[in-house]
Design a protein around this motif. Structure first.
Motif, PDB file in Angstrom:
ATOM      1  N   ALA A   1       0.830  -1.204   0.000  1.00 15.23           N
ATOM      2  CA  ALA A   1       0.000   0.000   0.000  1.00 15.23           C
ATOM      3  C   ALA A   1       0.867   1.256   0.000  1.00 15.23           C
ATOM      4  O   ALA A   1       0.539   2.246  -0.668  1.00 15.23           O
ATOM      5  N   THR A   2       1.960   1.229   0.719  1.00 15.28           N
ATOM      6  CA  THR A   2       2.868   2.379   0.753  1.00 15.28           C
ATOM      7  C   THR A   2       3.407   2.676  -0.646  1.00 15.28           C
ATOM      8  O   THR A   2       3.454   3.829  -1.075  1.00 15.28           O
ATOM      9  N   GLY A   3       3.795   1.645  -1.361  1.00 15.54           N
ATOM     10  CA  GLY A   3       4.292   1.827  -2.728  1.00 15.54           C
ATOM     11  C   GLY A   3       3.230   2.428  -3.634  1.00 15.54           C
ATOM     12  O   GLY A   3       3.506   3.344  -4.421  1.00 15.54           O
TER      13      GLY A   3
ATOM     14  N   HIS B   1      -5.736  11.444   1.316  1.00 19.55           N
ATOM     15  CA  HIS B   1      -5.726  11.790   2.741  1.00 19.55           C
ATOM     16  C   HIS B   1      -6.329  10.645   3.559  1.00 19.55           C
ATOM     17  O   HIS B   1      -5.773  10.240   4.587  1.00 19.55           O
ATOM     18  N   ASN B   2      -7.436  10.099   3.076  1.00 17.93           N
ATOM     19  CA  ASN B   2      -8.075   8.970   3.772  1.00 17.93           C
ATOM     20  C   ASN B   2      -7.153   7.762   3.801  1.00 17.93           C
ATOM     21  O   ASN B   2      -7.048   7.062   4.814  1.00 17.93           O
ATOM     22  N   ALA B   3      -6.488   7.509   2.688  1.00 21.66           N
ATOM     23  CA  ALA B   3      -5.567   6.365   2.621  1.00 21.66           C
ATOM     24  C   ALA B   3      -4.418   6.537   3.616  1.00 21.66           C
ATOM     25  O   ALA B   3      -3.997   5.579   4.263  1.00 21.66           O
ATOM     26  N   MET B   4      -3.918   7.761   3.727  1.00 20.42           N
ATOM     27  CA  MET B   4      -2.823   8.013   4.672  1.00 20.42           C
ATOM     28  C   MET B   4      -3.296   7.783   6.113  1.00 20.42           C
ATOM     29  O   MET B   4      -2.541   7.297   6.952  1.00 20.42           O
ATOM     30  N   GLN B   5      -4.531   8.104   6.404  1.00 25.46           N
ATOM     31  CA  GLN B   5      -5.070   7.826   7.744  1.00 25.46           C
ATOM     32  C   GLN B   5      -5.163   6.319   7.983  1.00 25.46           C
ATOM     33  O   GLN B   5      -4.899   5.854   9.079  1.00 25.46           O
ATOM     34  N   HIS B   6      -5.524   5.588   6.949  1.00 26.12           N
ATOM     35  CA  HIS B   6      -5.551   4.126   7.085  1.00 26.12           C
ATOM     36  C   HIS B   6      -4.147   3.580   7.326  1.00 26.12           C
ATOM     37  O   HIS B   6      -3.945   2.639   8.087  1.00 26.12           O
ATOM     38  N   MET B   7      -3.171   4.178   6.681  1.00 31.54           N
ATOM     39  CA  MET B   7      -1.783   3.756   6.893  1.00 31.54           C
ATOM     40  C   MET B   7      -1.358   4.022   8.334  1.00 31.54           C
ATOM     41  O   MET B   7      -0.649   3.208   8.933  1.00 31.54           O
ATOM     42  N   ALA B   8      -1.781   5.139   8.895  1.00 25.82           N
ATOM     43  CA  ALA B   8      -1.478   5.420  10.303  1.00 25.82           C
ATOM     44  C   ALA B   8      -2.093   4.346  11.199  1.00 25.82           C
ATOM     45  O   ALA B   8      -1.483   3.913  12.176  1.00 25.82           O
ATOM     46  N   GLY B   9      -3.286   3.886  10.837  1.00 26.48           N
ATOM     47  CA  GLY B   9      -3.913   2.796  11.584  1.00 26.48           C
ATOM     48  C   GLY B   9      -3.132   1.502  11.472  1.00 26.48           C
ATOM     49  O   GLY B   9      -3.015   0.740  12.433  1.00 26.48           O
ATOM     50  N   ALA B  10      -2.567   1.251  10.294  1.00 26.20           N
ATOM     51  CA  ALA B  10      -1.746   0.045  10.111  1.00 26.20           C
ATOM     52  C   ALA B  10      -0.487   0.117  10.965  1.00 26.20           C
ATOM     53  O   ALA B  10      -0.058  -0.883  11.544  1.00 26.20           O
TER      54      ALA B  10
ATOM     55  N   ALA C   1      -3.037   6.456  17.871  1.00 27.41           N
ATOM     56  CA  ALA C   1      -2.290   6.819  16.671  1.00 27.41           C
ATOM     57  C   ALA C   1      -1.488   8.081  16.956  1.00 27.41           C
ATOM     58  O   ALA C   1      -1.890   8.946  17.714  1.00 27.41           O
ATOM     59  N   GLY C   2      -0.343   8.156  16.356  1.00 29.85           N
ATOM     60  CA  GLY C   2       0.519   9.323  16.510  1.00 29.85           C
ATOM     61  C   GLY C   2       1.621   9.237  15.498  1.00 29.85           C
ATOM     62  O   GLY C   2       1.641   8.373  14.634  1.00 29.85           O
TER      63      GLY C   2
ATOM     64  N   GLN D   1       2.501  -1.664  15.890  1.00 35.52           N
ATOM     65  CA  GLN D   1       2.988  -1.398  17.242  1.00 35.52           C
ATOM     66  C   GLN D   1       2.296  -2.334  18.235  1.00 35.52           C
ATOM     67  O   GLN D   1       2.922  -2.851  19.162  1.00 35.52           O
ATOM     68  N   PHE D   2       0.995  -2.535  18.051  1.00 36.03           N
ATOM     69  CA  PHE D   2       0.253  -3.449  18.914  1.00 36.03           C
ATOM     70  C   PHE D   2       0.835  -4.851  18.826  1.00 36.03           C
ATOM     71  O   PHE D   2       1.028  -5.521  19.842  1.00 36.03           O
TER      72      PHE D   2
END
Length: 139
Positions: A41-43, A64-73, A133-134, A78-79
C-alpha cells in the motif's frame, strides 16, 4: 504438595506455555501479512502522490483517507510488537514455573541436575496498555 497434584499442575503450565507459543506464531503470521500489505500500500500511495504532484489540477481527497488508514496500520504493527513481547514474557514465566515445580517436587533425574528455564528479569516488558495513533518512525 502431593506428587500427582504437582505433576498435573506442571502439565497445565506446559499446556498454557505451548498455547502461548502457538499464539506467538499466529501473531507473527498476522504481522508478516500486515507488513506485506503495508509495504504494498505504501508503494501504491507513493505512486499516487507522485502523480498528484505532477498534476496539481487533480484533487484526491482519497489520498488523505488512505494516509489515515496507513497510520492505523502502523498502530496495528505497534500493537503486534507489544503483544509479542507480552506473549514471550508470559511463556518464559510459565516455563520457569513448570520447571521449578518439577525440580522441587520430583528432584533431579538420572541424567543430572534438573534444568530450569530462566525467569524474565523484569516483571512486565510492556507498561503501555492501550494504543493511540501518533507520529511514528519506522525502522
Amino acid at each position: 504438595m502431593p506428587l500427582m497434584a504437582a505433576a498435573d499442575l506442571q502439565d497445565h503450565l506446559m499446556v498454557a506455555s505451548n498455547d502461548m507459543d502457538r499464539l506467538q506464531r499466529l501473531l507473527g503470521d498476522a504481522c508478516e501479512s500486515l507488513l506485506t500489505h503495508f509495504y504494498g500500500a505504501t508503494g501504491e500511495l507513493k505512486q499516487l502522490l507522485h502523480r498528484v504532484a505532477e498534476h496539481p489540477e487533480i484533487e484526491a481527497p482519497e489520498l488523505h483517507n488512505a494516509m489515515q488508514h496507513m497510520a492505523g496500520a502502523i498502530t496495528a504493527m505497534q500493537f503486534q510488537d507489544m503483544a509479542s513481547q507480552l506473549v514471550d514474557h508470559t511463556t518464559r514465566r510459565l516455563r520457569n514455573c513448570a520447571d521449578r515445580l518439577a525440580r522441587d517436587t520430583m528432584g533431579d533425574d538420572e541424567d543430572g541436575e534438573a534444568l530450569v528455564a530462566e525467569a524474565p528479569l523484569r516483571p512486565n516488558p510492556v507498561t503501555q496498555d492501550e494504543m493511540d495513533a501518533g507520529s511514528v518512525e519506522l525502522f
